[in-house]
Design a protein around this motif. Structure first.
Motif, mmCIF file in Angstrom:
data_model
loop_
_atom_site.group_PDB
_atom_site.id
_atom_site.type_symbol
_atom_site.label_atom_id
_atom_site.label_comp_id
_atom_site.label_asym_id
_atom_site.label_seq_id
_atom_site.Cartn_x
_atom_site.Cartn_y
_atom_site.Cartn_z
ATOM 1 N N MET A 1 37.892 47.661 42.314
ATOM 2 C CA MET A 1 37.039 48.272 43.330
ATOM 3 C C MET A 1 37.857 48.993 44.396
ATOM 4 N N PHE A 2 38.851 48.315 44.968
ATOM 5 C CA PHE A 2 39.610 48.933 46.048
ATOM 6 C C PHE A 2 40.510 50.061 45.544
ATOM 7 N N ALA B 1 38.064 52.931 45.171
ATOM 8 C CA ALA B 1 37.628 53.429 46.477
ATOM 9 C C ALA B 1 38.689 54.329 47.097
ATOM 10 N N SER C 1 31.960 53.424 48.227
ATOM 11 C CA SER C 1 32.627 52.775 47.095
ATOM 12 C C SER C 1 32.604 51.259 47.240
ATOM 13 N N VAL C 2 32.841 50.779 48.457
ATOM 14 C CA VAL C 2 32.844 49.329 48.686
ATOM 15 C C VAL C 2 31.441 48.757 48.485
ATOM 16 N N LEU D 1 30.794 46.116 45.527
ATOM 17 C CA LEU D 1 30.300 44.755 45.768
ATOM 18 C C LEU D 1 28.997 44.507 45.018
#
Length: 211
Positions: A55-56, A59, A150-151, A155
């Motif tokens: 995810m990060f 992002a 994106s976060v 999530l």
């Protein structure tokens, strides 16, 4: 932020991806059947840690990519549609293997269970392509911070995947026995999943760029 309609569509895509058999699901089912529910849950937390890395990374990367390459959206759109069609074919092709046909695994310590869950997800091509090719379809610079969007979406994907995989890990042995005696339902599930994935691929392919 992400518009509600886009978020709902993404949530549906994330749920479908979580329900589609892949390395994470196969590993968690096998671990739960071979070593018990506790081992499956510990492995699942390792999988979640892998999701956070994906995810990060996505992002940060998308923020830079959308600013530097205006054509990036179109490229990723077609890549995402093609990947969904590939998953649809994998679900319905002759000889497709059920994830509930689990392989034997050795007994491992909690630390190793977590690490193996983490590595299984970190190196999972299904998740990597999801974040590279499908994830960007629901992000638009016109809706605010690309990183924040994106976060939020990441999530969402993690919550859906965790919920689905936790349910599977806790009931893997029972589900495996049920499907062993009701293989016709397994075929029905495969064709329904393949059809929905193909429809989502067409939806993404015809989607106009959001600004």
């Amino acid at each position: 932020m992400v518009p509600l309609n886009d978020w709902l569509l993404f949530a549906g895509a994330a749920l479908l991806m979580a329900l589609t058999p892949g390395p994470n699901m196969i590993y968690l089912i096998s671990r739960s059947i071979c070593q018990g529910r506790r081992a499956g849950v510990i492995s699942l937390f390792g999988v979640v840690a892998g999701f956070l890395v994906h995810m990060f990374t996505a992002a940060a990367g998308l923020t830079a990519l959308f600013m530097a390459v205006p054509m990036a959206y179109e490229i990723l759109k077609w890549a995402g549609a093609a990947y969904l069609l590939y998953l649809a074919w994998q679900a319905v092709k002759p000889g497709a293997r059920s994830p509930f046909e689990a392989r034997e695994l050795p007994q491992d310590s909690p630390r190793k269970l977590f690490a193996m869950g983490f590595l299984t997800n970190l190196l999972n091509p299904k998740i990597a392509v999801f974040y590279l090719a499908i994830f960007p379809q629901f992000i638009s610079p016109g809706h605010g911070s690309v990183f924040a969007q994106s976060v939020v979406l990441g999530l969402t994907q993690i919550v859906f995947s965790f919920s689905v995989n936790l349910s599977i890990a806790l009931s893997a042995a029972r589900l495996a026995r049920w499907f062993q005696h009701n293989r016709r339902w397994l075929a029905v599930q495969q064709y329904v999943m393949g059809g929905v994935l193909a429809a989502l691929a067409v939806r993404l392919a015809v989607e106009q760029k959001r600004i």
